[in-house]
Design a protein around this motif. Sequence first.
Motif, PDB file in Angstrom:
ATOM      1  N   ILE A 242      46.816  56.164  43.425  1.00 41.89           N
ATOM      2  CA  ILE A 242      45.698  56.952  42.810  1.00 41.89           C
ATOM      3  C   ILE A 242      44.388  56.521  43.868  1.00 41.89           C
ATOM      4  N   ASP A 243      43.902  57.617  44.174  1.00 40.34           N
ATOM      5  CA  ASP A 243      42.874  57.563  45.245  1.00 40.34           C
ATOM      6  C   ASP A 243      41.586  56.636  44.432  1.00 40.34           C
ATOM      7  N   GLY A 244      41.192  55.714  45.043  1.00 37.90           N
ATOM      8  CA  GLY A 244      39.993  54.740  44.606  1.00 37.90           C
ATOM      9  C   GLY A 244      40.555  53.766  44.026  1.00 37.90           C
ATOM     10  N   VAL A 245      41.685  53.456  43.478  1.00 41.66           N
ATOM     11  CA  VAL A 245      42.183  52.364  42.794  1.00 41.66           C
ATOM     12  C   VAL A 245      42.825  51.288  43.793  1.00 41.66           C
ATOM     13  N   ASP A 246      42.023  49.960  43.708  1.00 39.66           N
ATOM     14  CA  ASP A 246      42.548  48.986  44.503  1.00 39.66           C
ATOM     15  C   ASP A 246      42.953  47.939  43.833  1.00 39.66           C
ATOM     16  N   VAL A 247      44.498  48.050  43.638  1.00 38.59           N
ATOM     17  CA  VAL A 247      45.270  46.947  42.757  1.00 38.59           C
ATOM     18  C   VAL A 247      45.465  45.681  43.550  1.00 38.59           C
ATOM     19  N   ARG A 248      44.936  44.803  43.018  1.00 35.94           N
ATOM     20  CA  ARG A 248      45.346  43.162  43.400  1.00 35.94           C
ATOM     21  C   ARG A 248      46.083  42.618  42.536  1.00 35.94           C
ATOM     22  N   ARG A 249      46.894  41.558  43.262  1.00 35.71           N
ATOM     23  CA  ARG A 249      47.821  40.927  42.486  1.00 35.71           C
ATOM     24  C   ARG A 249      47.371  39.394  42.270  1.00 35.71           C
ATOM     25  N   PRO A 250      46.550  39.085  41.226  1.00 38.58           N
ATOM     26  CA  PRO A 250      45.861  37.901  41.028  1.00 38.58           C
ATOM     27  C   PRO A 250      46.881  36.571  40.948  1.00 38.58           C
ATOM     28  N   VAL A 251      46.592  35.547  41.057  1.00 40.07           N
ATOM     29  CA  VAL A 251      47.556  34.228  40.609  1.00 40.07           C
ATOM     30  C   VAL A 251      46.772  33.411  39.675  1.00 40.07           C
ATOM     31  N   LEU A 252      45.626  33.943  39.134  1.00 40.38           N
ATOM     32  CA  LEU A 252      44.925  33.115  38.168  1.00 40.38           C
ATOM     33  C   LEU A 252      44.740  34.123  36.999  1.00 40.38           C
ATOM     34  N   PRO A 253      44.290  33.512  35.916  1.00 35.97           N
ATOM     35  CA  PRO A 253      43.708  34.194  34.834  1.00 35.97           C
ATOM     36  C   PRO A 253      42.646  35.198  35.178  1.00 35.97           C
ATOM     37  N   ILE A 254      42.335  36.403  34.443  1.00 33.87           N
ATOM     38  CA  ILE A 254      41.352  37.305  34.708  1.00 33.87           C
ATOM     39  C   ILE A 254      40.042  36.857  34.533  1.00 33.87           C
ATOM     40  N   GLU A 255      39.919  35.903  33.503  1.00 37.20           N
ATOM     41  CA  GLU A 255      38.812  35.292  33.153  1.00 37.20           C
ATOM     42  C   GLU A 255      38.264  34.502  34.152  1.00 37.20           C
ATOM     43  N   ILE A 256      39.100  33.741  34.588  1.00 37.97           N
ATOM     44  CA  ILE A 256      38.573  32.582  35.875  1.00 37.97           C
ATOM     45  C   ILE A 256      38.277  33.624  37.145  1.00 37.97           C
ATOM     46  N   LEU A 257      39.102  34.365  37.378  1.00 37.51           N
ATOM     47  CA  LEU A 257      38.734  35.382  38.557  1.00 37.51           C
ATOM     48  C   LEU A 257      37.266  36.275  38.486  1.00 37.51           C
ATOM     49  N   LEU A 258      37.154  36.633  37.431  1.00 37.88           N
ATOM     50  CA  LEU A 258      35.847  37.387  37.214  1.00 37.88           C
ATOM     51  C   LEU A 258      34.561  36.598  37.167  1.00 37.88           C
ATOM     52  N   ALA A 259      34.934  35.340  36.838  1.00 37.24           N
ATOM     53  CA  ALA A 259      33.753  34.173  36.980  1.00 37.24           C
ATOM     54  C   ALA A 259      33.391  33.909  38.424  1.00 37.24           C
ATOM     55  N   GLY A 260      34.346  34.228  39.302  1.00 38.16           N
ATOM     56  CA  GLY A 260      34.266  34.098  40.950  1.00 38.16           C
ATOM     57  C   GLY A 260      33.825  35.375  41.324  1.00 38.16           C
ATOM     58  N   MET A 261      33.621  36.416  40.728  1.00 40.90           N
ATOM     59  CA  MET A 261      33.034  37.562  41.318  1.00 40.90           C
ATOM     60  C   MET A 261      31.644  37.914  41.019  1.00 40.90           C
ATOM     61  N   PRO A 262      30.686  37.151  41.532  1.00 42.30           N
ATOM     62  CA  PRO A 262      29.143  37.475  41.227  1.00 42.30           C
ATOM     63  C   PRO A 262      28.632  38.788  41.256  1.00 42.30           C
ATOM     64  N   GLY A 263      29.499  39.889  42.130  1.00 42.56           N
ATOM     65  CA  GLY A 263      29.124  41.094  42.290  1.00 42.56           C
ATOM     66  C   GLY A 263      29.262  41.909  41.129  1.00 42.56           C
ATOM     67  N   VAL A 264      30.527  41.659  40.519  1.00 44.81           N
ATOM     68  CA  VAL A 264      30.742  42.573  39.366  1.00 44.81           C
ATOM     69  C   VAL A 264      29.593  42.947  38.186  1.00 44.81           C
ATOM     70  N   ARG A 265      29.425  44.191  38.149  1.00 44.92           N
ATOM     71  CA  ARG A 265      28.472  44.733  37.145  1.00 44.92           C
ATOM     72  C   ARG A 265      29.146  45.600  36.252  1.00 44.92           C
ATOM     73  N   ARG A 266      30.311  46.054  36.211  1.00 43.99           N
ATOM     74  CA  ARG A 266      31.134  46.647  34.975  1.00 43.99           C
ATOM     75  C   ARG A 266      32.422  46.079  35.056  1.00 43.99           C
ATOM     76  N   VAL A 267      32.929  45.977  33.683  1.00 42.19           N
ATOM     77  CA  VAL A 267      34.321  45.674  33.526  1.00 42.19           C
ATOM     78  C   VAL A 267      35.015  46.644  32.463  1.00 42.19           C
ATOM     79  N   THR A 268      36.020  47.434  32.804  1.00 47.05           N
ATOM     80  CA  THR A 268      36.408  48.377  31.783  1.00 47.05           C
ATOM     81  C   THR A 268      38.039  47.881  31.406  1.00 47.05           C
TER      82      THR A 268
END
Length: 323
Positions: A242-268
Amino acid sequence: MARVGWVESPLQLVNAVEYAAAVGDPVHLCLRAGVPQLGDTGRLFAPSLPRGVTMSGPWRSATRSPMTMARRRLIGDANSGQLRVLTTFTGARDLVVVDDGSGTLSLARRLAKGLPLARHGKQESALHRVLGAAASVRMRTAAEDGRLTVFTAYPEADAVGALRSLGATVVRNDYSWLRSSAFVTDAADAEHVVVGSALVDDGYLDADAYAAWLAGLAREGGVTYLPHRRERRESLSRWAQIDGVDVRRPVLPIEILLAGMPGVRRVTTLPSSVVATLSTLLDASVHLDVTHVPEQWFTSRADRSVRELLEDVVNRGRSSAAA
């Protein structure tokens, strides 16, 4: 003597450590073998575990782990076949249940009503139904005797309140340990993150409707898609096209990954157990957008119990955010 826990998912591991940190209870955690992300999460946590918390594994079976002889236990998924066997034949004794996503609310509802343990929306064998009934009696008796503790992000849920009325102890999980920990991850930054859902691969949501939803979000601007651990490779390949969708395959829980993304402004996200956790963990500047699932997205497999559970998860997540 340390409490012994059986951990089958990264989220269970997070919540088991949170329990130990919150109440100061020494806990030895047995990590199940063959679970994606679990070993990576354990290795990340190992240097920072609270005092009194240890881990071992991977273990291929709970019945061959230290859980078998333990009198003080901690579990996440009481519906696990291995744990049903242990509970049925050795009793609940002194038991702590930590969140395993939305399954906790389903478990609480069944125990409160005296129903057999069962996975919502799943057809089970006769043996699993027998074990579910026996394990439910054991756990309900433990609640009535004051030997059951529920450590949860959903303490206000009606079913959890009913367990408290039976005699269970309910302790709120506010993720203090995770919020105070600064884990270094290799997560690339992102502004808009979409939390993946397993509802399509579980057979509850129409794949075309889900793809259209992702495409609509991507048209608003590029999105980073963090998959649910149960999503199949075929599904992720489709979303990645799908155009504009960047699928990443994390090896850690989403909660930990989001804590390491300081630029995040929106989570859907669609209705999911992450609503409660992220409501607590995300910075106030991050907008958490929970998309209501339209009726026409559901398949015939999504019975009333599945739909009610999804709604309950969202409502309790919002209550947690307001608390």
